[in-house]
Design a protein around this motif. Structure first.
Motif, PDB file in Angstrom:
ATOM      1  N   UNK A  66      21.303  61.782  -0.383  1.00 51.31           N
ATOM      2  CA  UNK A  66      22.696  60.893   0.150  1.00 51.31           C
ATOM      3  C   UNK A  66      23.134  61.355   0.987  1.00 51.31           C
ATOM      4  N   UNK A  67      24.182  60.664   2.186  1.00 49.48           N
ATOM      5  CA  UNK A  67      24.795  59.956   3.010  1.00 49.48           C
ATOM      6  C   UNK A  67      25.871  61.341   2.552  1.00 49.48           C
ATOM      7  N   UNK A  68      26.644  60.686   1.034  1.00 52.74           N
ATOM      8  CA  UNK A  68      27.800  61.139   0.877  1.00 52.74           C
ATOM      9  C   UNK A  68      27.808  62.737   0.578  1.00 52.74           C
ATOM     10  N   UNK A  74      28.953  69.641   4.289  1.00 47.83           N
ATOM     11  CA  UNK A  74      29.223  69.641   6.190  1.00 47.83           C
ATOM     12  C   UNK A  74      30.414  69.762   6.372  1.00 47.83           C
ATOM     13  N   UNK A  75      31.162  68.808   5.480  1.00 47.20           N
ATOM     14  CA  UNK A  75      32.332  68.332   6.114  1.00 47.20           C
ATOM     15  C   UNK A  75      34.258  68.483   5.568  1.00 47.20           C
ATOM     16  N   UNK A  76      33.731  68.339   3.838  1.00 50.47           N
ATOM     17  CA  UNK A  76      34.273  69.146   3.036  1.00 50.47           C
ATOM     18  C   UNK A  76      34.626  67.194   2.434  1.00 50.47           C
ATOM     19  N   UNK A  80      36.073  61.021   9.021  1.00 54.04           N
ATOM     20  CA  UNK A  80      35.044  61.282  10.408  1.00 54.04           C
ATOM     21  C   UNK A  80      34.018  61.982  10.324  1.00 54.04           C
ATOM     22  N   UNK A  81      34.057  62.537  11.908  1.00 52.60           N
ATOM     23  CA  UNK A  81      32.071  62.246  12.073  1.00 52.60           C
ATOM     24  C   UNK A  81      31.908  63.573  12.314  1.00 52.60           C
ATOM     25  N   UNK A  82      30.983  63.867  12.038  1.00 48.30           N
ATOM     26  CA  UNK A  82      30.062  65.135  12.234  1.00 48.30           C
ATOM     27  C   UNK A  82      28.603  65.130  13.145  1.00 48.30           C
ATOM     28  N   UNK A  83      28.770  65.961  14.028  1.00 47.59           N
ATOM     29  CA  UNK A  83      26.810  65.640  15.041  1.00 47.59           C
ATOM     30  C   UNK A  83      26.961  66.462  15.486  1.00 47.59           C
ATOM     31  N   UNK A  84      25.655  66.799  15.648  1.00 49.93           N
ATOM     32  CA  UNK A  84      24.764  67.891  16.147  1.00 49.93           C
ATOM     33  C   UNK A  84      23.322  68.029  16.590  1.00 49.93           C
ATOM     34  N   UNK A  85      22.604  68.035  18.079  1.00 52.14           N
ATOM     35  CA  UNK A  85      21.369  68.080  18.457  1.00 52.14           C
ATOM     36  C   UNK A  85      20.730  69.542  18.430  1.00 52.14           C
ATOM     37  N   UNK A  86      19.794  69.241  18.551  1.00 48.97           N
ATOM     38  CA  UNK A  86      18.836  70.492  19.871  1.00 48.97           C
ATOM     39  C   UNK A  86      17.970  70.149  20.643  1.00 48.97           C
ATOM     40  N   UNK A  99      29.148  59.977   9.653  1.00 44.28           N
ATOM     41  CA  UNK A  99      30.412  59.145   9.975  1.00 44.28           C
ATOM     42  C   UNK A  99      30.218  59.131   8.241  1.00 44.28           C
ATOM     43  N   UNK A 100      32.189  59.232   8.205  1.00 44.80           N
ATOM     44  CA  UNK A 100      32.568  58.645   6.758  1.00 44.80           C
ATOM     45  C   UNK A 100      33.980  57.876   7.076  1.00 44.80           C
ATOM     46  N   UNK A 101      33.899  57.215   6.300  1.00 46.08           N
ATOM     47  CA  UNK A 101      35.553  56.700   5.987  1.00 46.08           C
ATOM     48  C   UNK A 101      36.069  55.909   4.902  1.00 46.08           C
TER      49      UNK A 101
END
Length: 124
Positions: A66-68, A74-76, A80-86, A99-101
């Protein structure tokens, strides 16, 4: 070019890991076909492997999908938002964003290729 050289050239491998905010870190790591990740505590070794897992699979082993729950891992607590890519040697890129609001937590995974994941990668 002989057959073995051609087969080696056609193998896909990760060339770069990009992190924007996962576990409070931001970095870009260039990778070679054989890369050993070392460092002191809190240098980002686990975060690097977590970014690879998130970009390729969209989740972390041992964390609810689940997103939450992903956000908490990973973000506490902050919004805000976090991202990663390869990025791959074939110019393809797999991306993960979260992204969380105040009202919601949204996840976006964009993996443009079918990636055969090594079970060891997911269970570490």
């Amino acid at each position: 070019m002989n057959r073995n050289q051609n087969e080696e050239r056609n193998k896909m491998h990760i060339t770069k890991v990009i992190n924007r905010g996962v576990k409070g870190q931001t970095f870009e790591r260039n990778l070679t076909p054989v890369t050993i990740i070392t460092g002191t505590n809190f240098a980002g070794k686990t975060t690097t492997s977590d970014c690879i897992r998130l970009a390729l699979a969209g989740y972390l082993p041992g964390v609810n999908k689940k997103a939450g729950d992903l956000w908490a891992a990973i973000a506490g607590d902050a919004e805000g938002s976090v991202s990663c890519s390869v990025k791959f040697n074939s110019d393809l890129e797999a991306k993960f964003a979260l992204e969380k609001n105040k009202k919601s937590c949204l996840v976006d995974v964009n993996t443009p290729v079918a990636v055969a994941l090594d079970p060891m990668l997911m269970d570490v």
